[in-house]
Scaffold this active site. Sequence first.
Site, mmCIF file in Angstrom:
data_model
loop_
_atom_site.group_PDB
_atom_site.id
_atom_site.type_symbol
_atom_site.label_atom_id
_atom_site.label_comp_id
_atom_site.label_asym_id
_atom_site.label_seq_id
_atom_site.Cartn_x
_atom_site.Cartn_y
_atom_site.Cartn_z
ATOM 1 N N PRO A 77 0.800 -1.235 0.000
ATOM 2 C CA PRO A 77 0.000 0.000 0.000
ATOM 3 C C PRO A 77 0.830 1.281 0.000
ATOM 4 O O PRO A 77 0.308 2.357 0.294
ATOM 5 C CB PRO A 77 -0.786 -0.135 1.310
ATOM 6 N N GLU A 78 2.111 1.184 -0.342
ATOM 7 C CA GLU A 78 3.011 2.332 -0.184
ATOM 8 C C GLU A 78 2.568 3.579 -0.936
ATOM 9 O O GLU A 78 2.727 4.704 -0.432
ATOM 10 C CB GLU A 78 4.436 1.951 -0.627
ATOM 11 N N THR A 79 2.043 3.426 -2.158
ATOM 12 C CA THR A 79 1.681 4.625 -2.915
ATOM 13 C C THR A 79 0.567 5.404 -2.219
ATOM 14 O O THR A 79 0.450 6.619 -2.414
ATOM 15 C CB THR A 79 1.267 4.277 -4.354
ATOM 16 N N LEU A 103 0.600 6.037 0.800
ATOM 17 C CA LEU A 103 1.295 6.802 1.829
ATOM 18 C C LEU A 103 2.258 7.819 1.217
ATOM 19 O O LEU A 103 3.055 8.433 1.926
ATOM 20 C CB LEU A 103 2.072 5.858 2.757
#
Length: 265
Positions: free
Chosen positions: A146-148, A150
């Site tokens: 889910p990095e994108t 954040l």
Amino acid sequence: MNDAGTALDASAFVTLLLEERGDRVAVRLDRPEVRNAIDQTMVDELHAVCAYLERAPKILILSGTPADPETGEKAIFASGADIAQLRERRRDDALAGINSSLFDRIANLPLPVIAALDGYALGGGAELAYAADFRIGTSGLRMGNPETGLGIMAAAGATWRLRELVGEPLAKEILLAGRTLTGEECLAAGLVTELVEPGALLDAAHALAGRIARQDPLAVRLTKTVFHSPREVHPLIDNLTQGLLFESAAKFDRMQQFLDRKKQS
């Protein structure tokens, strides 16, 4: 941590629980209060495990916190990097490759690495699992990057390891659209090799470790190295490595044992 002795000192670790056997080391991520977020201490302790396994090659089993039916706590492998620490990191921290260098080191350990996955394996937790040679999961596994969402990217191996593991279309769904896979979807995509019941997860990992341990350790070690070598060095590296193995005592002993068993059957 024991960086020079003959065994790991399990009591010296604060973010990991360790069990060492003759042919393997089982490491459980142990920061359940923060969903096993990977902080700097855990990174340092995993580096210490790697240093030991580079000197004394053994199979590595990585797992997370199992579910606790009495408290209702759910299983968790690793929820990702510690967001509180990640929030404060700047350009120089990114360039240092804090997680990517660790996960590369894990991927390049001499003998295979097995990830036993239940619950959330997200962000850096997923990238840690991608670095393993084998992944075993449960139906409760939830894996994704889910990095994108954040404002960052999955920069510890997902942009290339995940594409190699599941192919470009699905990797882009995970990395660019935030898709999280269920255990069944991980199995269908080949991201895990089998699904087992949560209570049988570590047993399945140890059973796989046992099958690996029954092979010749040098042959396994060299096969792993050759497997991950660039295409342009094949077939030369295959021939040279096979030449080394053809001269090993284990090759003669194991083949003679095979011939003797065949005579007796």
